[in-house]
Design a protein around this motif. Sequence first.
Motif, PDB file in Angstrom:
ATOM      1  N   GLY A  53     -26.126 119.207  34.173  1.00 23.31           N
ATOM      2  CA  GLY A  53     -26.349 120.648  33.993  1.00 23.31           C
ATOM      3  C   GLY A  53     -27.695 120.972  33.389  1.00 23.31           C
ATOM      4  N   TYR A  54     -28.416 119.951  32.898  1.00 24.30           N
ATOM      5  CA  TYR A  54     -29.787 120.177  32.426  1.00 24.30           C
ATOM      6  C   TYR A  54     -30.747 120.237  33.619  1.00 24.30           C
ATOM      7  CZ  TYR A  54     -28.394 119.844  27.613  1.00 24.30           C
ATOM      8  OH  TYR A  54     -27.812 120.096  26.395  1.00 24.30           O
ATOM      9  N   ASP A  55     -30.158 120.458  34.777  1.00 23.45           N
ATOM     10  CA  ASP A  55     -30.926 120.665  36.008  1.00 23.45           C
ATOM     11  C   ASP A  55     -30.369 121.953  36.617  1.00 23.45           C
ATOM     12  OD1 ASP A  55     -28.493 119.152  36.201  1.00 23.45           O
ATOM     13  OD2 ASP A  55     -29.018 118.482  38.218  1.00 23.45           O
TER      14      ASP A  55
ATOM     15  N   SER B  61     -40.306 116.819  34.331  1.00 26.76           N
ATOM     16  CA  SER B  61     -40.090 116.778  32.875  1.00 26.76           C
ATOM     17  C   SER B  61     -39.296 115.565  32.453  1.00 26.76           C
ATOM     18  CB  SER B  61     -39.284 117.981  32.409  1.00 26.76           C
ATOM     19  OG  SER B  61     -39.961 119.150  32.651  1.00 26.76           O
ATOM     20  N   TYR B  62     -38.400 115.130  33.316  1.00 25.98           N
ATOM     21  CA  TYR B  62     -37.424 114.137  32.868  1.00 25.98           C
ATOM     22  C   TYR B  62     -37.071 113.276  34.068  1.00 25.98           C
ATOM     23  CZ  TYR B  62     -33.893 112.733  29.404  1.00 25.98           C
ATOM     24  OH  TYR B  62     -33.137 112.048  28.482  1.00 25.98           O
ATOM     25  N   PHE B  63     -35.977 113.560  34.758  1.00 26.09           N
ATOM     26  CA  PHE B  63     -35.693 112.842  35.997  1.00 26.09           C
ATOM     27  C   PHE B  63     -36.509 113.445  37.141  1.00 26.09           C
ATOM     28  CE2 PHE B  63     -31.207 112.036  34.153  1.00 26.09           C
ATOM     29  CZ  PHE B  63     -31.611 110.833  33.604  1.00 26.09           C
TER      30      PHE B  63
ATOM     31  N   SER C 142     -35.457 114.810  39.640  1.00 25.05           N
ATOM     32  CA  SER C 142     -34.823 116.044  40.106  1.00 25.05           C
ATOM     33  C   SER C 142     -35.139 117.235  39.202  1.00 25.05           C
ATOM     34  CB  SER C 142     -33.310 115.829  40.153  1.00 25.05           C
ATOM     35  OG  SER C 142     -32.868 115.339  38.896  1.00 25.05           O
ATOM     36  N   GLN C 143     -36.026 117.047  38.215  1.00 18.69           N
ATOM     37  CA  GLN C 143     -36.308 118.115  37.244  1.00 18.69           C
ATOM     38  C   GLN C 143     -37.800 118.469  37.192  1.00 18.69           C
ATOM     39  OE1 GLN C 143     -34.172 115.720  34.386  1.00 18.69           O
ATOM     40  NE2 GLN C 143     -32.759 117.384  33.921  1.00 18.69           N
ATOM     41  N   PRO C 144     -38.275 119.210  38.230  1.00 21.17           N
ATOM     42  CA  PRO C 144     -39.694 119.599  38.254  1.00 21.17           C
ATOM     43  C   PRO C 144     -40.040 120.555  37.100  1.00 21.17           C
ATOM     44  CG  PRO C 144     -38.467 120.743  39.970  1.00 21.17           C
ATOM     45  CD  PRO C 144     -37.527 119.733  39.381  1.00 21.17           C
TER      46      PRO C 144
ATOM     47  N   PHE D 237     -29.504 130.909  21.781  1.00 18.48           N
ATOM     48  CA  PHE D 237     -29.621 129.697  22.591  1.00 18.48           C
ATOM     49  C   PHE D 237     -30.013 128.480  21.775  1.00 18.48           C
ATOM     50  CE2 PHE D 237     -30.572 133.254  25.363  1.00 18.48           C
ATOM     51  CZ  PHE D 237     -29.827 132.976  26.492  1.00 18.48           C
ATOM     52  N   ARG D 238     -29.481 127.360  22.203  1.00 20.60           N
ATOM     53  CA  ARG D 238     -30.070 126.083  21.840  1.00 20.60           C
ATOM     54  C   ARG D 238     -31.111 125.859  22.933  1.00 20.60           C
ATOM     55  NH1 ARG D 238     -30.575 120.985  24.848  1.00 20.60           N
ATOM     56  NH2 ARG D 238     -30.774 119.322  23.322  1.00 20.60           N
ATOM     57  N   VAL D 239     -32.300 125.435  22.543  1.00 26.04           N
ATOM     58  CA  VAL D 239     -33.371 125.329  23.537  1.00 26.04           C
ATOM     59  C   VAL D 239     -33.727 123.866  23.785  1.00 26.04           C
ATOM     60  CG1 VAL D 239     -35.703 125.974  24.147  1.00 26.04           C
ATOM     61  CG2 VAL D 239     -34.231 127.623  22.997  1.00 26.04           C
ATOM     62  N   ASP D 240     -33.533 123.494  25.030  1.00 28.51           N
ATOM     63  CA  ASP D 240     -33.760 122.124  25.473  1.00 28.51           C
ATOM     64  C   ASP D 240     -35.250 121.796  25.527  1.00 28.51           C
ATOM     65  OD1 ASP D 240     -32.515 119.753  26.854  1.00 28.51           O
ATOM     66  OD2 ASP D 240     -33.879 120.391  28.448  1.00 28.51           O
ATOM     67  N   MET D 241     -35.634 120.624  25.075  1.00 22.30           N
ATOM     68  CA  MET D 241     -37.025 120.137  25.131  1.00 22.30           C
ATOM     69  C   MET D 241     -38.021 121.237  24.747  1.00 22.30           C
ATOM     70  SD  MET D 241     -36.931 117.650  28.516  1.00 22.30           S
ATOM     71  CE  MET D 241     -38.631 117.126  28.363  1.00 22.30           C
ATOM     72  N   ALA D 242     -37.735 121.889  23.645  1.00 19.44           N
ATOM     73  CA  ALA D 242     -38.512 123.075  23.263  1.00 19.44           C
ATOM     74  C   ALA D 242     -39.985 122.766  23.025  1.00 19.44           C
ATOM     75  CB  ALA D 242     -37.902 123.695  22.002  1.00 19.44           C
TER      76      ALA D 242
ATOM     77  N   HIS E 174     -24.756 114.993  22.481  1.00 17.79           N
ATOM     78  CA  HIS E 174     -24.393 114.412  23.775  1.00 17.79           C
ATOM     79  C   HIS E 174     -25.399 113.361  24.261  1.00 17.79           C
ATOM     80  CE1 HIS E 174     -27.275 117.548  24.273  1.00 17.79           C
ATOM     81  NE2 HIS E 174     -27.561 117.087  25.468  1.00 17.79           N
ATOM     82  N   ASP E 175     -26.449 113.112  23.490  1.00 19.14           N
ATOM     83  CA  ASP E 175     -27.504 112.184  23.930  1.00 19.14           C
ATOM     84  C   ASP E 175     -27.493 110.833  23.221  1.00 19.14           C
ATOM     85  OD1 ASP E 175     -28.614 113.949  25.789  1.00 19.14           O
ATOM     86  OD2 ASP E 175     -29.938 114.865  24.309  1.00 19.14           O
ATOM     87  N   MET E 176     -26.630 110.659  22.258  1.00 17.55           N
ATOM     88  CA  MET E 176     -26.649 109.391  21.531  1.00 17.55           C
ATOM     89  C   MET E 176     -25.224 108.829  21.405  1.00 17.55           C
ATOM     90  SD  MET E 176     -28.506 110.712  18.070  1.00 17.55           S
ATOM     91  CE  MET E 176     -27.495 111.944  17.281  1.00 17.55           C
TER      92      MET E 176
ATOM     93  N   TYR F 174     -26.411 105.484  29.427  1.00 20.52           N
ATOM     94  CA  TYR F 174     -25.778 105.020  28.181  1.00 20.52           C
ATOM     95  C   TYR F 174     -25.221 106.172  27.351  1.00 20.52           C
ATOM     96  CZ  TYR F 174     -29.693 106.651  25.408  1.00 20.52           C
ATOM     97  OH  TYR F 174     -30.607 107.456  24.794  1.00 20.52           O
ATOM     98  N   ARG F 175     -25.636 107.395  27.639  1.00 16.17           N
ATOM     99  CA  ARG F 175     -25.156 108.539  26.865  1.00 16.17           C
ATOM    100  C   ARG F 175     -23.714 108.912  27.211  1.00 16.17           C
ATOM    101  NH1 ARG F 175     -29.954 112.680  28.460  1.00 16.17           N
ATOM    102  NH2 ARG F 175     -29.134 112.165  30.516  1.00 16.17           N
ATOM    103  N   THR F 176     -23.266 108.448  28.389  1.00 15.68           N
ATOM    104  CA  THR F 176     -21.976 108.898  28.919  1.00 15.68           C
ATOM    105  C   THR F 176     -20.806 108.634  27.966  1.00 15.68           C
ATOM    106  OG1 THR F 176     -22.895 108.356  31.089  1.00 15.68           O
ATOM    107  CG2 THR F 176     -20.565 108.895  31.011  1.00 15.68           C
TER     108      THR F 176
ATOM    109  N   ALA G 119     -20.518 109.009  24.980  1.00 12.93           N
ATOM    110  CA  ALA G 119     -20.345 110.027  23.933  1.00 12.93           C
ATOM    111  C   ALA G 119     -19.906 111.364  24.533  1.00 12.93           C
ATOM    112  CB  ALA G 119     -21.656 110.210  23.161  1.00 12.93           C
ATOM    113  N   ARG G 120     -19.603 111.355  25.842  1.00 10.87           N
ATOM    114  CA  ARG G 120     -19.309 112.621  26.530  1.00 10.87           C
ATOM    115  C   ARG G 120     -17.895 112.640  27.106  1.00 10.87           C
ATOM    116  NH1 ARG G 120     -25.071 113.349  29.889  1.00 10.87           N
ATOM    117  NH2 ARG G 120     -26.364 113.546  28.028  1.00 10.87           N
ATOM    118  N   THR G 121     -17.035 111.771  26.615  1.00  4.93           N
ATOM    119  CA  THR G 121     -15.695 111.652  27.213  1.00  4.93           C
ATOM    120  C   THR G 121     -14.790 112.790  26.732  1.00  4.93           C
ATOM    121  OG1 THR G 121     -15.060 110.150  25.438  1.00  4.93           O
ATOM    122  CG2 THR G 121     -15.897 109.152  27.466  1.00  4.93           C
TER     123      THR G 121
HETATM  124  C1  GLC Z   1     -32.522 117.122  26.432  1.00  3.67           C
HETATM  125  C2  GLC Z   1     -31.029 117.131  26.618  1.00  3.67           C
HETATM  126  C3  GLC Z   1     -30.663 115.980  27.512  1.00  3.67           C
HETATM  127  C4  GLC Z   1     -31.321 116.195  28.855  1.00  3.67           C
HETATM  128  C5  GLC Z   1     -32.835 116.352  28.699  1.00  3.67           C
HETATM  129  C6  GLC Z   1     -33.492 116.890  29.949  1.00  3.67           C
HETATM  130  O1  GLC Z   1     -32.951 115.991  25.752  1.00  3.67           O
HETATM  131  O2  GLC Z   1     -30.383 117.095  25.390  1.00  3.67           O
HETATM  132  O3  GLC Z   1     -29.280 115.849  27.651  1.00  3.67           O
HETATM  133  O4  GLC Z   1     -31.055 115.121  29.710  1.00  3.67           O
HETATM  134  O5  GLC Z   1     -33.176 117.235  27.663  1.00  3.67           O
HETATM  135  O6  GLC Z   1     -33.220 118.243  30.134  1.00  3.67           O
END
Ligand code: GLC
Length: 523
Positions: free
Chosen positions: A63-65, A157-159, A161-163, A208-213, A335-337, A386-388, A390-392
Amino acid sequence: MKTPKWLEKATFYQIYPQSFYDSNNDGIGDLNGIKQKLDYIKWIGCNALWINPIFDSPFKDAGYDVRDYYKVAPRYGTNQDLEDLVKAAHEKGIRILLDLVPCHTSDDHEWFKASCRQEENEYTHRYIWTHDAFEKPNNGLQAVGGMKDRNGCYVISYFHSQPSLNYGFYRIDDPRWQKGMDSEEAIKTREAIIDVMRFWLSKGVDGFRVDMAACLVKNDYNDEGTRATWKKIFDVIKKEYPESAFVSEWSVPEWSLKCGFDMDFYLDHGWNGGNGYHHLFRCQEVDKNNHIILKDDSYFKTESNKSMMRFLNEYIRRINETRDDGYYCFLTNNHDMPRTSFFYNKHELEIIYSFMFLMPGVPFLYYGDEIGMKFLNVPTKEGGYYRTGARTPMQWDNSKNLGFSKASKEDIYLPVDEDKDAPTVEKAKKDPNSLLYLFKKLIELRNTYEDLGNVQNFELIDASENRKFVIYKRGNFYFLLNPSVYDEKYYLDGNFEIIHQVGNIDINNRIINKSSFVVLRKL
Ligand code: GLC
Ligand code: CA
């Protein structure tokens, strides 16, 4: 710009929506499920939620996409369901922060699809493209070439799939394709993201919580361009919604809080020798799957010899610098650790959580930590890797799928803990010594005594490089923290009453036992 008043008394609960509670038995947690559990959250004492991204998405990064910022992902419900949730939460005195992902979208977003076209259009510069499909940026940015018709590489930015959205460059070293941070193109991106905020705030969402602010502007120097950009965004949005709250994934409060964020997370940063949080909790050596601990040198590991100084030096400077700007916040996990419970036994966890939840700042409780949920060894899901673990799914009771969903076992989002001793809310409620009651008590203490609340007061009394035992103070409360294998003598004048205690203390002889944490109130 003022921090909203309600944050003075806020305690957050973080919900990973796909794993919290499934109300319609399709195997995935949803908004109505959250609504049905509001009373539980309130019962713990939390009065605010941060919900991980709930927007329409192909879920290549859980969902971060984002594919559509204006639409709730059908698997979670409808926009109307979100409005209903907000309304129900507000009626119970619970605020809601959504997760805003401003740095990038999904490659399936309509803006990006338009941006990929050869011919110039409204979205050509919404993302960052080099001028040539054969030429990648040479300044540390990651880019993908040869995938689209447009002649250029797009920055991610990340994967893949995330331009990256285009907020411009702080320093321009190739004017053929880089735009300035105040260029018309960058301003349009800014306005687009302000519009997204406005849309949800106007529906009653509290912020909002702001991702990669920290990552908006590229070729940045000390995040200066990104900070200036946030200032401009907050100048607009905080005027329209002065009660809205924003928490950043940044972990540099002297920057984030001064450019308009109300809260910043204290996160685990392992680089450059590790930040304070890392040294307190996360100094584990792990194998390459992050699964086996080879060594644990964290301050809170009873057997370690780590002193608290590294944390204290960093923390005290930051708290002093930002005292009036907002809150630097501890989280039990996110959710990341790997969950904190993966590294520590129950007694250590009691000390850790007591420490965290009696510190300044707005506390954040990650769903499931209140019952000591485990970090599970499960296959990766939606870009979790590896984060998965912590997301169960949340473990409610002993019914099917531990009460998370009535769907069949094969259809649930992730497997639940199969251990016969898997913790559940039901079990924790029956056990007066459970972590659940510990959290409830800690939150009560915060609410009862202002000095123990979110206010950023923290005074060091005694600490040293060659000892783990530390004494600090918040108002009239004295904290004796001794996560070590030695009993320690302490010197404090006056009469005290014990307010909270993990482990043991001998008040008459002024000895704090090994592996103990005690909070005293001066009478
Ligand atoms: C943040 C999120 C992480 C996500 C990444 C890319 O670090 O917490 O879950 O994968 O940004 O949006
Ligand atoms: Ca569902």
